[in-house]
Design a protein around this motif. Structure first.
Motif, short mmCIF file in Angstrom:
data_model
loop_
_atom_site.label_atom_id
_atom_site.label_comp_id
_atom_site.label_asym_id
_atom_site.label_seq_id
_atom_site.Cartn_x
_atom_site.Cartn_y
_atom_site.Cartn_z
N ARG A 251 5.64 2.80 7.12
CA ARG A 251 4.93 1.63 7.93
C ARG A 251 4.75 1.79 9.29
NH1 ARG A 251 6.97 -3.22 5.85
NH2 ARG A 251 7.96 -3.35 3.86
N MET A 252 4.95 3.19 9.60
CA MET A 252 4.84 3.12 11.24
C MET A 252 3.21 4.11 11.35
SD MET A 252 8.21 4.54 12.68
CE MET A 252 7.48 5.64 14.14
N THR A 253 2.54 4.15 10.42
CA THR A 253 1.17 4.73 10.48
C THR A 253 0.44 4.27 11.66
OG1 THR A 253 1.23 5.71 8.27
CG2 THR A 253 -0.83 5.55 9.24
N PRO A 254 0.26 2.93 11.85
CA PRO A 254 -0.61 2.34 12.70
C PRO A 254 -0.04 2.61 14.20
CG PRO A 254 -0.15 0.61 11.03
CD PRO A 254 0.75 2.05 10.86
N TYR A 255 1.32 2.91 14.12
CA TYR A 255 2.09 3.25 15.73
C TYR A 255 2.13 4.41 15.98
CZ TYR A 255 2.95 -1.83 15.09
OH TYR A 255 2.82 -3.25 14.83
N TRP A 256 1.66 5.49 15.12
CA TRP A 256 2.07 6.87 15.23
C TRP A 256 1.76 7.47 16.53
CZ3 TRP A 256 5.57 9.41 12.95
CH2 TRP A 256 5.62 10.81 12.83
N GLU B 52 2.21 17.61 11.49
CA GLU B 52 2.17 17.12 10.27
C GLU B 52 1.79 15.61 10.04
OE1 GLU B 52 4.96 18.61 7.42
OE2 GLU B 52 5.05 20.70 8.48
N GLY B 53 2.18 14.84 11.08
CA GLY B 53 1.59 13.54 11.17
C GLY B 53 2.62 12.66 10.29
N ALA B 54 2.21 11.54 10.18
CA ALA B 54 3.13 10.39 9.75
C ALA B 54 2.99 10.38 8.11
CB ALA B 54 2.71 9.17 10.14
N ARG B 55 3.30 11.58 7.59
CA ARG B 55 3.01 11.65 6.09
C ARG B 55 4.50 10.92 5.38
NH1 ARG B 55 2.37 17.85 5.58
NH2 ARG B 55 3.08 17.44 3.27
N ASN C 176 8.23 -2.70 11.26
CA ASN C 176 8.54 -1.59 10.80
C ASN C 176 9.82 -1.12 12.05
OD1 ASN C 176 7.22 -0.05 13.43
ND2 ASN C 176 5.49 -1.31 12.66
N SER C 177 10.29 0.04 11.79
CA SER C 177 11.43 0.45 12.54
C SER C 177 11.02 0.66 13.98
CB SER C 177 11.81 1.87 12.12
OG SER C 177 12.22 1.71 10.77
N ASP D 134 0.82 -1.19 -0.05
CA ASP D 134 0.03 -0.01 -0.02
C ASP D 134 0.84 1.36 -0.04
OD1 ASP D 134 0.89 -0.42 2.36
OD2 ASP D 134 -0.72 0.12 3.65
N PHE D 135 2.14 1.15 -0.18
CA PHE D 135 2.99 2.43 -0.34
C PHE D 135 2.80 3.10 -1.61
CE2 PHE D 135 7.26 3.86 -1.60
CZ PHE D 135 7.29 5.10 -0.50
N LYS D 136 2.74 4.42 -1.29
CA LYS D 136 2.53 5.31 -2.68
C LYS D 136 3.74 5.93 -2.86
CE LYS D 136 -2.39 5.60 -2.29
NZ LYS D 136 -3.77 6.44 -2.20
#
Length: 647
Positions: free
Chosen positions: A578-583, A618-621, A339-340, A301-303
């Motif tokens: 990849r870190m979006t769910p853990y942000w 700005e979040g996990a962009r 993820n990292s 799902d990576f753009k």
């Protein structure tokens, strides 16, 4: 391959065998094919062995030579066995089954403390000389294997890893503030400039390219190797340079295929790993063996947010290499759910120290896991190729021609380069001019420079004098090389020893954890010496950057890969995605860190708060993956978790 350990009593007394057994017990977390110990009155040696080479199966290690009264424990694979057999005049019927440890011991008997100068390979070993009552050891030129030690009032202790030393009853677990200062002040993945120190005050390490001698209570570290350009190689034609390179590189690759288990390799879409894989596959094909390759690809799902010339997903180039070379079983790994952030604790436990290469940490570890599942014993890599086999930056070479006023050659080269890469012939001349004369960029900057925030608290930096120490080692206030000249940087890279520790700490401990030895032919000392001797014009010519390796891999790699100067692979571009769910969890922990007064004594609170404000806003962009503020937050969180282990 082994984890080695030992204790020498410094007071002419009997060594405490129980202390040796404590260290060996601490090594039980790693897989082993065999565990052996050996001791005399004042010395204890141990080996937690993992069998990789055919000669290591059933090997007696530690090994005691009753005739020569020498004992050895070793973590080593030696690559110039045939040369050593001849130099040492070893009988032919003994050669095939002789373990590398015995070969090192015989070499020591001949050359004594000069022995590491004659060894090629990845090694760390310790030898007990009963006649001299001396403990002597060494680490290979780039520190391919780690070797830590402690000196107490009564004992000298050593081990491949740190935890067994900390398990000794007289050891104190104390954070080394000098290590921390250097770690926080240096902006690159290098951990420290002092290659002897570790995060633990009472534990040191033998630096790369050094030997260690312990006699009585005297401990001496001696540098035995320094890589310099030396005399320039002078051959008659381009073809002779290609033939000479192919000969030395093939020898380096072939010597690293020595295992009774499966052979794998990291494979990207580039020249370094592709060259290793192509040479290895040809050699293995003669033995009807298959090469497994492991390639990291972004999540489904990576753009892609990167520029057109950048490739986060190198699959098309990788597949081109696989199909052209043949004899390869290729694996493409996206490590879904990894993820990292989620891997921090497991990486800290494995490495026994903090780390900076978080963007790639989860997939490097994941490749070892996959290779272990498939019975791989040797995992090839081309990680050191940029400064050896694929050296040759076109724009920097053209800048050198400009400074030397070689106008005709410069114009010819830039014309050929534009034909291959595209664009007008002299379009890149302003860029070349600024590379040749850096003061122009300082006076008339074309863009804001990429600067990595300094994480260290200024008061802590002043108290430890860390920036003075960095300056003495050629690093500036930015925490990296003070010179922008890549030729000077290359010289420093090979002359200094501190560049090697961080990455080799990772590979040593991954190898022990998964019982797989990572081997890099691009880091073979014979290959490096050859590459340093090659004239610069061999590396950039006829409009080709990295010209020597491109010419040398004709009929080894497809032209799509071999001659590619349009696209560049970038691995780990999706780390932030990849870190979006853990942000939220990540932000909460960084918030806690930024207000922990114990930590702020060492880290710059203002830098952290500025970065945190941006990250919250700005979040996990995904496109912020290269943003220095986001990267500094991840680095600070990793070292924060590590520091909490010293509570």
């Amino acid at each position: 391959m082994s984890a080695i350990a030992g204790i020498m009593n410094l007071n002419q007394d009997h060594v405490n065998i129980e202390h040796g057994e404590i260290m060996m017990t601490a090594l039980q977390k790693y897989p082993a094919n065999d565990v052996q110990t050996w001791h005399q009155e004042k010395i204890f040696l141990g080996c937690h062995a993992q069998w990789i080479t055919p000669e290591s199966i059933g090997e007696q290690l530690p090994y005691y030579d009753h005739v020569r009264r020498l004992a050895i424990t070793a973590d080593a694979i030696i690559d110039n066995r045939d040369e050593l057999f001849q130099r040492l005049q070893i009988e032919r019927d003994r050669r095939a089954g002789m373990p590398d440890s015995e070969l090192i011991l015989l070499a020591y008997h001949k050359w004594e403390e000069d022995v590491p100068k004659y060894l090629v390979g990845d090694f760390a070993f310790m030898i007990w000389n009963e006649r001299k009552q001396q403990l002597f050891g060494a680490r290979d030129f780039s520190g391919g294997r780690t070797l830590y030690f402690n000196r107490s009032q009564r004992n000298f202790s050593f081990c491949t890893v740190i935890e067994p030393l900390l398990s000794l009853p007289y050891m104190q677990k104390e954070l080394n503030e000098q290590w921390l200062a250097e770690y926080l002040a240096i902006s690159s993945v290098v951990d420290t400039v002092d290659a002897t120190i570790t995060p633990y005050t009472h534990i040191k390490q033998v630096p790369p390219a050094h030997s260690i001698s312990v006699i009585g209570d005297d401990i001496t570290l001696t540098r035995y190797c320094k890589l310099t350009s030396g005399d320039r190689l002078k051959l008659k034609s381009n073809e002779e340079y290609v033939e000479a390179f192919q000969e030395v590189f093939q020898k380096a690759v072939k010597s690293r295929l020595r295992t009774f288990r499966g052979i794998g390799a990291h494979l990207s879409g580039g020249l370094d790993s592709g060259s290793v894989v192509s040479f290895a596959a040809k050699a293995l094909n003669k033995e009807n063996k298959q090469l497994h390759t492991y390639s990291y690809i972004p999540s489904n799902d990576f753009k892609d947010y990167t520029a057109k010339h950048v490739m986060p997903d190198e699959t098309p180039f990788i597949q081109s290499t696989v199909q052209y070379v043949g004899g390869i079983k290729d694996h493409y790994l996206d490590f879904e759910g990894k993820n990292s952030f989620s891997e921090i604790d497991s990486m800290l436990e494995m490495l026994e120290m903090s780390y900076k290469f978080f963007e790639n940490s989860f997939w490097i570890k994941g490749i070892f896991e996959k290779a272990q599942e498939q019975g791989i014993g040797v995992l090839l890599s081309g990680a050191r190729g940029n400064l050896s086999i694929s050296w040759g930056s076109a724009l920097d070479h053209y800048a050198m021609l400009l400074k030397k006023m070689k106008w005709i050659r410069l114009i010819q080269e830039m014309h050929q380069y534009s034909q291959k890469v595209g664009g007008a012939r002299l379009r890149r001349l302003p860029v070349v001019t600024r590379v040749a004369f850096p003061f122009i960029e300082r006076i008339f900057p074309t863009e804001l420079p990429y600067t990595f925030p300094t994480l260290i608290n200024p008061k802590f930096a002043k108290r430890t004098g860390v920036f003075n120490k960095l300056k003495e080692n050629g690093l500036g206030q930015t925490g990296w090389f003070s010179t922008t000249n890549i030729y000077e940087q290359r010289i420093r890279h090979y002359e200094d020893v501190f560049h090697w520790n961080a990455t080799n700490t990772l590979t040593t401990k991954l190898s022990l954890h998964y019982s797989i030895w990572q081997r890099d032919p691009t880091n073979d000392i014979r290959v490096i010496r050859f590459c340093l001797s090659v004239p610069e014009e061999q590396y950039v010519q006829n409009g080709l950057s990295r010209a020597l390796i491109r010419r040398s891999t004709e009929n080894y790699l497809p032209d799509k890969v071999r001659l590619n100067q349009h696209y560049f692979g970038v691995q780990g571009a999706d780390w932030l995605h990849r870190m979006t769910p853990y942000w939220d969890a990540f932000i909460d922990e960084v918030q806690q860190l930024s207000s922990d007064q114990r930590v702020l004594e060492f880290m710059d609170g203002d830098v952290l708060k500025t970065a945190l404000v941006k990250a919250k806003r700005e979040g996990a962009r995904p496109e912020h993956a290269t943003d220095p503020d986001y990267r500094i937050l991840m680095r600070s969180l990793i070292v924060y978790r590590f520091m909490k282990k010293f509570a």
